[in-house]
Write a protein that holds these residues in place. Sequence first.
Motif, mmCIF file in Angstrom:
data_model
loop_
_atom_site.group_PDB
_atom_site.id
_atom_site.type_symbol
_atom_site.label_atom_id
_atom_site.label_comp_id
_atom_site.label_asym_id
_atom_site.label_seq_id
_atom_site.Cartn_x
_atom_site.Cartn_y
_atom_site.Cartn_z
ATOM 1 N N ASN A 1 -9.569 -1.600 -6.646
ATOM 2 C CA ASN A 1 -9.642 -0.480 -7.308
ATOM 3 C C ASN A 1 -8.767 0.634 -6.323
ATOM 4 N N LEU A 2 -8.184 0.307 -5.166
ATOM 5 C CA LEU A 2 -7.333 1.132 -4.473
ATOM 6 C C LEU A 2 -5.857 0.774 -4.431
ATOM 7 N N LEU A 3 -5.100 2.003 -4.558
ATOM 8 C CA LEU A 3 -3.616 1.698 -4.524
ATOM 9 C C LEU A 3 -3.358 2.512 -3.084
ATOM 10 N N VAL A 4 -2.492 2.127 -2.366
ATOM 11 C CA VAL A 4 -1.961 2.758 -1.285
ATOM 12 C C VAL A 4 -0.389 2.871 -1.491
ATOM 13 N N ARG A 5 0.028 4.049 -1.089
ATOM 14 C CA ARG A 5 1.507 4.192 -1.187
ATOM 15 C C ARG A 5 2.108 3.831 0.306
ATOM 16 N N VAL A 6 2.959 3.023 0.068
ATOM 17 C CA VAL A 6 3.628 2.433 1.170
ATOM 18 C C VAL A 6 5.089 2.320 1.106
ATOM 19 N N GLN A 7 6.075 2.074 2.170
ATOM 20 C CA GLN A 7 7.286 1.791 2.065
ATOM 21 C C GLN A 7 7.662 0.232 2.571
ATOM 22 N N ARG A 8 8.598 -0.354 1.769
ATOM 23 C CA ARG A 8 8.808 -1.742 2.080
ATOM 24 C C ARG A 8 10.507 -1.749 1.995
ATOM 25 N N HIS A 9 10.944 -2.725 2.711
ATOM 26 C CA HIS A 9 12.239 -3.018 2.649
ATOM 27 C C HIS A 9 12.650 -3.576 1.145
ATOM 28 N N TYR B 1 -8.955 -7.771 -13.005
ATOM 29 C CA TYR B 1 -8.023 -6.624 -12.795
ATOM 30 C C TYR B 1 -6.883 -6.337 -13.340
ATOM 31 N N GLY B 2 -6.408 -7.452 -14.028
ATOM 32 C CA GLY B 2 -5.008 -7.086 -14.618
ATOM 33 C C GLY B 2 -3.964 -7.288 -13.470
ATOM 34 N N PHE B 3 -3.982 -7.655 -12.472
ATOM 35 C CA PHE B 3 -2.930 -7.769 -11.628
ATOM 36 C C PHE B 3 -3.026 -8.952 -10.656
ATOM 37 N N GLY B 4 -1.951 -9.503 -10.086
ATOM 38 C CA GLY B 4 -2.208 -10.626 -9.153
ATOM 39 C C GLY B 4 -0.870 -11.473 -9.195
ATOM 40 N N LEU C 1 1.765 5.982 3.857
ATOM 41 C CA LEU C 1 2.712 6.855 4.291
ATOM 42 C C LEU C 1 2.252 7.834 4.986
ATOM 43 N N ASP C 2 1.043 8.329 4.577
ATOM 44 C CA ASP C 2 0.209 9.449 5.207
ATOM 45 C C ASP C 2 -1.268 9.400 4.697
ATOM 46 N N ALA C 3 -2.006 10.230 4.997
ATOM 47 C CA ALA C 3 -3.533 10.451 4.624
ATOM 48 C C ALA C 3 -3.689 10.667 3.227
ATOM 49 N N GLN C 4 -2.879 11.238 2.443
ATOM 50 C CA GLN C 4 -3.017 11.370 1.135
ATOM 51 C C GLN C 4 -2.233 10.285 0.370
ATOM 52 N N SER C 5 -1.913 9.169 0.878
ATOM 53 C CA SER C 5 -1.351 8.143 0.172
ATOM 54 C C SER C 5 -2.229 7.012 -0.383
ATOM 55 N N PHE C 6 -3.352 7.684 -0.877
ATOM 56 C CA PHE C 6 -4.331 6.454 -1.494
ATOM 57 C C PHE C 6 -4.852 7.334 -2.738
ATOM 58 N N ARG C 7 -4.838 6.065 -3.843
ATOM 59 C CA ARG C 7 -5.248 6.486 -5.135
ATOM 60 C C ARG C 7 -6.391 5.279 -5.535
ATOM 61 N N LEU D 1 6.186 2.459 -2.880
ATOM 62 C CA LEU D 1 5.456 2.036 -4.200
ATOM 63 C C LEU D 1 4.168 2.140 -3.910
ATOM 64 N N TRP D 2 3.362 2.094 -5.040
ATOM 65 C CA TRP D 2 1.993 2.068 -4.664
ATOM 66 C C TRP D 2 1.620 0.750 -4.690
ATOM 67 N N ASP D 3 0.921 0.149 -3.638
ATOM 68 C CA ASP D 3 0.714 -1.201 -3.359
ATOM 69 C C ASP D 3 -0.865 -1.168 -3.838
ATOM 70 N N ASP D 4 -1.034 -2.681 -4.393
ATOM 71 C CA ASP D 4 -2.561 -2.912 -4.529
ATOM 72 C C ASP D 4 -2.581 -4.300 -3.778
ATOM 73 N N CYS D 5 -4.053 -4.643 -3.685
ATOM 74 C CA CYS D 5 -4.323 -5.815 -3.059
ATOM 75 C C CYS D 5 -5.775 -6.359 -3.594
ATOM 76 N N MET D 6 -5.908 -7.484 -3.754
ATOM 77 C CA MET D 6 -6.983 -8.213 -4.213
ATOM 78 C C MET D 6 -8.139 -8.066 -3.432
ATOM 79 N N CYS D 7 -8.098 -7.599 -2.409
ATOM 80 C CA CYS D 7 -9.237 -7.501 -1.164
ATOM 81 C C CYS D 7 -9.907 -5.786 -1.359
#
Length: 162
Positions: free
Chosen positions: A101-109, A48-51, A153-159, A92-98
């Motif tokens: 193919n899904l990116l999630v817009r989140v807020q982090r410190h 997948y090119g990340f990790g 962040l909200d219901a539209q924060s998925f890509r 940022l757009w966060d990704d996860c190995m689990c």
Amino acid sequence: MKTLADLVLLGDPRLYEVCEPVTEADLPLVAGWVADLHQVMQEVRARYGFGRGIAAPQLGLMKRLVYLHLDGRSHVLLNPELSECSPAMFELWDDCMCFPNLLVRVQRHEAVTVTYRDAQWQPQRWPVQGAVAELLQHECDHLDGILCTMRALDAQSFRWRP
């Protein structure tokens, strides 16, 4: 040896459980756990090119263990705890190995400090910022049964990532 086929995927109830602490009695098992985490991370990178990091529950091991592989260096964090979280945040757009193919817009410190025990059971303290701070927040969330989908962040924060 664990492989990519052993990766726990979105929807598996284990991803929503709080992990048990690693104990000093577990130390003889840590090297094997880390080898499995490293192997699966390498397979995710190849496919997948990340990790950059992986938490033990992502392989169904319900222990408070995070493994990072950054700039060619490995970091084993046993029982990590985040503190000194900066009031400044970033999105940022966060990704996860689990769910690769899904990116999630989140807020982090922007900055955090992590205290943990290393693989030799020595206490450590590591102040980090930026990308590493974000990564540690993501991986430590896994230990508490929290996925980035739950921090959207909200219901539209998925890509979808092709």
